[in-house]
Design a protein around this motif. Structure first.
Motif, PDB file in Angstrom:
ATOM      1  N   ASN A 123      25.099 -49.047 -65.092  1.00 59.01           N
ATOM      2  CA  ASN A 123      26.346 -48.377 -64.730  1.00 59.01           C
ATOM      3  C   ASN A 123      26.519 -47.077 -65.502  1.00 59.01           C
ATOM      4  O   ASN A 123      26.562 -47.085 -66.741  1.00 59.01           O
ATOM      5  N   HIS A 129      21.759 -51.335 -59.172  1.00 56.41           N
ATOM      6  CA  HIS A 129      22.131 -52.751 -59.225  1.00 56.41           C
ATOM      7  C   HIS A 129      20.982 -53.590 -58.658  1.00 56.41           C
ATOM      8  O   HIS A 129      20.513 -53.342 -57.541  1.00 56.41           O
ATOM      9  N   SER A 174      22.790 -54.920 -63.856  1.00 58.35           N
ATOM     10  CA  SER A 174      23.531 -53.767 -63.347  1.00 58.35           C
ATOM     11  C   SER A 174      23.457 -52.604 -64.323  1.00 58.35           C
ATOM     12  O   SER A 174      23.718 -52.768 -65.525  1.00 58.35           O
TER      13      SER A 174
END
Length: 643
Positions: free
Chosen positions: A5, A23, A3
Motif C-alpha cells: 500500500n 495486492h 498487500s
C-alpha cells in the motif's frame, strides 16, 4: 494474503517506488517485469523484510509463509549431499524424526510411561506430515530438475553455480510456502528443466511471483503481469502475450489523452499571454492560471520498443563453407560428448544449438572455435573471421575502462560518434558511455560484451547463452541486431522466444552426434511432437514380436515331454505346500499385529521388544515364501509353453 500500500523506496536519492500498490491473493500467479534497474528484485526483498520501505506499508496475513529464490544462493556451499540439502525443507519432519529416534533409544535402557505418550504424539504428527515420504519427494523434484539418481548423494560443493541454484530451487519447492517468489529461475535451467518447472508452477497450490525475461515461460505460467515502470506497479490481467496487447491499447488511449491535454494547455497559455495585460480580462486570466496549477498532468507514452538503427558490417566475405567437422570425437575420461560425428556450417546459416545441460553444447562451441582439443578434423573455411561470446568473458572486460574506451579497444576503425551510437543501441545513452565497467551490473556488462562482439567485424559469431541477465528490451535489441547481421552464427540458448526469432536451423546433440533440423524452432517443435507420437505408436511393436516369438513352442521328443510333465507335477506339489505355508504365516502375522495393538504391551518393555522381533521374523518368512511361490509359478509357466 499480502498487500502493498502506497509504497515508497529510495535507492540513495533515486526513487525506485513512489506510491506503488499491489495486492496478492491466494493462488495468484504474477509475472513481475520491467527494465533492468527499475527495482523488481528490490520489491521482492521489500516483501521478505530484508529492505525497509521509506513510506507506505506491506501487510500480510498471519498464516502467510514466504519462500524466496534469489541469485545470492549461488554462493552457498556445503559438504552435505544435494539430497540432504533439499531435505532441509522438511524442518519439522526432520525434528520429529530425531525426537522419535531419541525416545526409542532411551526406552531401550530407561523406560517411563511418559515416553510412550511422547512417542505416540511424535509418530502421529510425523505420519500426518507425510514424514515417511520426504526422501522420495525430494528425489522426485531433484530428478525433475535434471539431476541423475547418482548425483543425489554427491556433495553440493562439487556442483557449479547453476546446478547449486537448482538444488536451492528444489528445497524451496519442497517447502511449499503460501507465497513463492522466484527471481530469474530460468537463467540456469535447460529446456527440459524449464518445461518441468512450468508444469510444477501450473499445479502449485499457493501464490507465485516470478521475475523473468523469458516470454514463453511467462506465457506458460502466469495469470497476470505486474509491470514496474515510472516508480509504480501496473497490473495487467492475463499472460505476457495478453499484456503486450493490453499495454498497446492503454498506450494508445494515454497518447490520445496526453495530446488532447497538451493542446488544451497550449490554448490556455495563449489566452493567458494574450490577455494578461488587460484589466477587463484579469479575472478570466487568473481563473485560467489557477486551472493550470490544479491540472493533473498526463504523462506522455514512453517508447520502450527500442530500435537498432546501426548496421553491423564486416569487410571480408567468407567462402561458401564456414566450418566442416569430420569424424569428430570428444570425451572427458569416461564421459563421451561426441563420437565420430560430422557437421557442416555454410555461409548464411543462423544455427540455434539447443538441448539439456550436460550434453556438451558449450564444449561443441569451443570445438568450433578451435580452443578445445579433439579427435578428428576441424576445417575452417576460406576468409572466416570468428568472434566468441561466453559468460566467462565478462571477466576479461577492463574494469577501469569506460564503456567508450572498452569499445575503442575492440580493434575496429569506428569513430567515437559511431561507437556512441552503438552503445545507444544497447541502452547506454548520453553520459552513461563514460561510466566505468566496474560500476555496471551483470546485465550491463553482458550488453557491453555483446556490443564488442557485434562490432568486431567478424563474419562468424559463436554466442553462448547471450540472453542470460538481459532484460526484455535488451533481448529485443539483440534479436534485431542478429536479424540484421549478414554473417553466420551459432547460438546456444534456452530462451525459446529468442531462438524462434533468430534461427533458421536447429542443432541438437543425440547419441553422441550432432543432429540438424533444417527449419525454424516452431517447425522443430512440431516435428519433435510428431516424432514422439510416432515413437509411442511404434514402441509396443517389438514387444508384440517378442511375444509371438516366445509363443512358438519348442519341438520336444516323447522322452523330453515325459520329463517335463514329471517336473510340472513336482512343481505343482511345491506350489501347494508354499500356499499352505503362506496361509499359516499370514495367520501368525495377523495374530502378532493384534498383540502389538494391545495397549497393555506398552507397560512391559521386554515383552514389547520380543513381540517386535517375532513380528519381524514372521514378516521375513512370509516375504521369502511369497518370492519362492512366484519363482516356482514362473518355472511352471515356462514348462507348460512346451505343450
Amino acid at each position: 494474503m499480502l498487500s502493498i500500500n502506497n509504497l515508497s523506496f529510495y535507492f540513495g536519492s533515486r526513487p525506485l517506488y513512489d506510491g506503488a500498490n499491489l495486492h496478492i491473493k491466494p493462488k495468484d500467479k504474477i509475472g513481475l517485469i520491467g527494465a533492468n534497474g527499475t527495482g523488481k528484485s528490490t520489491l521482492l526483498r521489500l516483501i521478505t523484510g530484508e529492505y525497509q520501505a521509506d513510506s507506505g506499508n506491506i501487510s500480510k496475513a498471519g498464516d502467510c509463509t514466504i519462500g524466496f529464490l534469489n541469485q545470492d544462493l549461488l554462493s552457498y556451499q556445503t559438504d552435505d549431499s544435494i539430497l540432504l540439502v533439499a531435505m532441509q525443507a522438511f524442518e519439522r519432519e526432520l525434528f520429529l524424526q530425531k525426537q522419535i529416534d531419541e525416545v526409542l533409544h532411551k526406552m531401550e535402557t530407561n523406560y517411563e510411561d511418559s515416553d510412550i505418550d511422547k512417542l505416540a504424539r511424535y509418530q502421529d504428527e510425523f505420519e500426518g506430515l507425510g514424514g515417511y515420504t520426504i526422501q522420495a519427494r525430494a528425489e522426485e523434484i531433484l530428478e525433475g530438475l535434471g539431476f541423475s539418481t547418482d548425483d543425489l548423494q554427491k556433495p553440493l560443493r562439487l556442483f557449479s553455480g547453476g546446478w547449486r541454484m537448482r538444488v536451492m530451487l528444489a528445497k524451496l519447492l519442497l517447502q511449499k510456502p503460501s507465497l513463492l517468489m522466484l527471481d530469474e529461475p530460468t537463467n540456469h535451467l535447460d529446456l527440459p528443466s524449464i518445461e518441468w518447472v512450468e508444469n510444477y508452477i501450473n499445479n502449485y497450490e499457493g501464490a507465485i511471483i516470478v521475475v523473468s525475461h523469458d516470454r514463453f515461460f511467462l506465457d506458460n505460467t502466469v495469470t497476470s503481469i505486474a509491470e514496474v515502470t515510472g516508480q509504480k506497479i501496473n497490473l495487467y490481467p492475463g499472460n505476457y502475450s495478453f499484456y503486450l496487447e493490453e499495454k498497446s491499447l492503454r498506450n494508445e488511449i494515454q497518447k490520445g489523452a496526453f495530446e488532447n491535454q497538451q493542446a488544451q494547455i497550449r490554448q490556455t497559455e495563449r489566452f493567458i499571454t494574450r490577455f494578461k495585460a488587460k484589466a477587463s480580462k484579469s479575472r478570466q486570466v487568473q481563473s485560467r492560471v489557477k486551472a493550470l496549477e490544479r491540472l493533473e498532468i498526463i504523462d506522455d507514452v514512453i517508447d520502450e520498443a527500442a530500435k537498432v538503427n546501426f548496421k553491423f558490417n564486416f569487410g571480408t566475405q567468407p567462402g561458401r563453407f564456414i566450418m566442416n567437422l569430420e569424424e569428430v570425437s570428444k570425451a572427458y575420461g569416461d564421459k563421451i560428448i561426441l563420437k565420430n560425428t560430422n557437421a557442416v556450417i555454410e555461409r548464411g546459416d543462423k544455427i540455434a544449438l539447443i538441448g539439456a545441460n550436460g550434453k556438451g553444447k558449450s564444449t561443441l562451441l569451443r570445438i568450433i572455435d578451435g580452443s578445445e582439443p579433439i579427435e578428428g578434423e576441424r576445417k575452417m573455411g576460406h576468409n572466416v573471421i570468428d568472434s566468441f561470446y561466453a559468460q566467462h568473458q565478462l571477466e576479461s572486460l577492463n574494469v577501469e575502462n569506460t564503456l567508450l574506451d572498452e569499445l575503442k579497444q575492440a580493434g575496429t576503425a569506428k569513430t567515437e560518434v559511431e561507437l556512441r551510437s552503438i552503445l545507444g543501441c544497447f541502452l547506454f545513452s548520453s553520459d552513461e558511455v563514460f561510466k566505468k565497467i566496474k560500476v555496471l551490473s551483470g546485465g550491463e556488462k553482458s550488453r557491453v560484451s555483446l556490443a564488442k562482439v557485434l562490432i568486431s567485424e567478424a563474419n562468424f559469431l559463436l554466442l553462448d547463452e547471450p540472453t542470460n541477465h538481459l532484460d526484455m528490451m535488451s533481448v529485443n535489441i539483440l534479436i534485431q541486431a542478429l536479424q540484421q547481421y549478414e554473417g553466420s552464427y551459432i547460438v546456444v540458448s534456452h530462451d525459446r522466444f529468442f531462438v524462434s526469432e533468430i534461427a533458421n536451423k536447429i542443432w541438437y546433440l543425440e547419441d553422441y552426434e550432432i543432429k540438424e533440423y533444417p527449419g525454424t524452432y516452431e517447425e522443430y517443435e512440431i516435428w519433435q511432437e510428431e516424432r514422439k507420437l510416432n515413437a509411442e505408436i511404434a514402441a509396443p511393436q517389438p514387444k508384440i514380436v517378442e511375444k509371438k516369438e516366445a509363443e512358438k513352442k519348442p519341438v520336444l521328443n516323447e522322452s523330453a515331454k515325459k520329463e517335463a510333465q514329471q517336473n510340472i507335477k513336482k512343481l505343482n506339489k511345491k506350489i501347494a505346500e508354499l500356499e499352505e505355508q503362506i496361509e499359516k504365516l499370514e495367520s501368525q502375522k495377523a495374530e502378532s499385529e493384534k498383540q502389538l495393538a494391545d495397549p497393555a504391551i506398552f507397560n512391559d518393555v521386554e515383552a514389547l521388544k520380543r513381540q517386535n522381533a517375532e513380528y519381524r521374523k514372521i514378516q521375513d518368512l512370509l516375504n521369502n515364501a511369497n518370492n519362492e511361490w512366484e519363482a516356482v509359478m514362473i518355472e511352471v509357466e515356462e514348462l507348460e509353453k512346451a505343450f
